[in-house]
Design an enzyme around this catalytic site. Structure first.
Site, PDB file in Angstrom:
ATOM      1  N   GLU A  79      94.353  32.458 -12.314  1.00  0.00           N
ATOM      2  CA  GLU A  79      94.074  32.395 -10.460  1.00  0.00           C
ATOM      3  C   GLU A  79      95.315  31.810 -10.102  1.00  0.00           C
ATOM      4  OE1 GLU A  79      89.920  31.796 -12.374  1.00  0.00           O
ATOM      5  OE2 GLU A  79      92.159  31.308 -13.279  1.00  0.00           O
ATOM      6  N   GLY A 122      87.410  34.319 -13.872  1.00  0.00           N
ATOM      7  CA  GLY A 122      85.893  34.111 -13.812  1.00  0.00           C
ATOM      8  C   GLY A 122      85.230  34.491 -15.144  1.00  0.00           C
ATOM      9  N   GLU A 141      85.735  31.703 -17.259  1.00  0.00           N
ATOM     10  CA  GLU A 141      84.902  30.539 -16.931  1.00  0.00           C
ATOM     11  C   GLU A 141      83.515  30.961 -17.361  1.00  0.00           C
ATOM     12  OE1 GLU A 141      86.510  28.842 -12.860  1.00  0.00           O
ATOM     13  OE2 GLU A 141      86.280  30.975 -13.007  1.00  0.00           O
ATOM     14  N   ALA A 188      87.110  37.671 -11.252  1.00  0.00           N
ATOM     15  CA  ALA A 188      86.349  37.925 -10.036  1.00  0.00           C
ATOM     16  C   ALA A 188      86.798  39.160  -9.374  1.00  0.00           C
ATOM     17  CB  ALA A 188      86.562  36.683  -8.900  1.00  0.00           C
TER      18      ALA A 188
END
Length: 257
Positions: free
Chosen positions: A131, A108, A111, A63
């Site tokens: 994270e 991300g 993911e 992210a």
């Protein structure tokens, strides 16, 4: 599609291409363009399979931390569901989907790869959910999809340590499905989905729905879900063609109907 995500269609394969150099960080704009791209390839009858690709150097390194750094609880409480559902839109594409991973698939980016059906990984790639090192946890499906894919103990190891895994370990634990040289990643992804391009599209859709939906249910409910999808396929032209071809000892000519 937009500033950061393109959809390219070639011979039945729709490629969702991330283009936000240098690391394809998944800011809000990228997330929403991924959602839009998922809608496009889902609706396009000419797309029979999908590849998610970040390019030759990197898949997606996570992210956009700079975007999130000043967000409050109230800010993220309003955004978190949209973040998760943007990648969820990729997971709900009713067609075979493979992630073609080069470089890094972290946070991300990992993911995003988890939202696909399979992962083709470069030999020198690194994957992980780091994270925890930022004082947070994965928020776009990582804790849920990773645990379902590699098991809860391994998922906790990766998520709670924040460590990266190389391609060999990813293959060993089931996070990767194929490992190839970096310059072969996209071609290998094409090879993986090519058999599905002439397959029975409605049955492939039902198979994906049965497996993914069943994972959210107890066994009895999953079996009932499977039975419903199985019976529904008897209304399709491809079911009739497939069975006729079997009886007549010839190759079926599926139309996707």
């Amino acid at each position: 599609m937009g500033d950061f995500v393109r959809v390219e269609t070639n011979e039945g394969i729709g490629t969702i291409r991330l283009e936000r150099p240098p690391m394809n960080a998944l800011n809000t704009g990228v997330q929403e363009e991924l959602r839009a791209a998922a809608t496009v390839v889902s609706a396009d009858p000419d797309v029979r399979a999908v590849i998610v690709y970040g390019g030759e150097k990197v898949f997606a390194a996570g992210a956009d931390i700079k975007e999130m750094a000043d967000m409050s609880y109230v800010d993220m409480a309003q955004r978190a569901a949209d973040l998760s559902s943007a990648l969820g839109a990729l997971a709900r594409i009713p067609k075979p989907v493979v992630a073609a991973i080069t470089g890094y698939a972290l946070g991300g980016g990992c993911e995003l790869a988890l939202a696909c059906d399979w992962r083709v990984v470069a030999e020198d790639a690194k994957l992980g959910q780091p994270e925890i090192k930022l004082g947070i946890i994965p928020g776009a499906g990582g804790t849920q999809r990773l645990a379902r894919l590699v098991g809860p103990a391994r998922a906790k190891d990766l998520i709670m340590s924040g460590r990266m895994v190389d391609a060999a370990e990813a293959l060993r634990i089931g996070l990767a499905d194929r490992v190839v040289p970096a310059d072969r990643v996209y071609a290998e992804a094409v090879a993986l989905v090519r058999p599905y391009l002439t397959g029975p599209a409605q049955a492939l859709r039902a198979a994906k729905l049965a497996v993914d939906g069943g994972l959210e249910m107890d066994l009895a409910s999953g079996l009932a879900w499977e039975s419903q999808l199985f019976a529904a396929l008897f209304a399709t032209d491809d079911r009739r063609e497939g069975m006729a071809a079997f009886v007549e000892k010839r190759r079926p000519d599926f139309t996707g109907r």
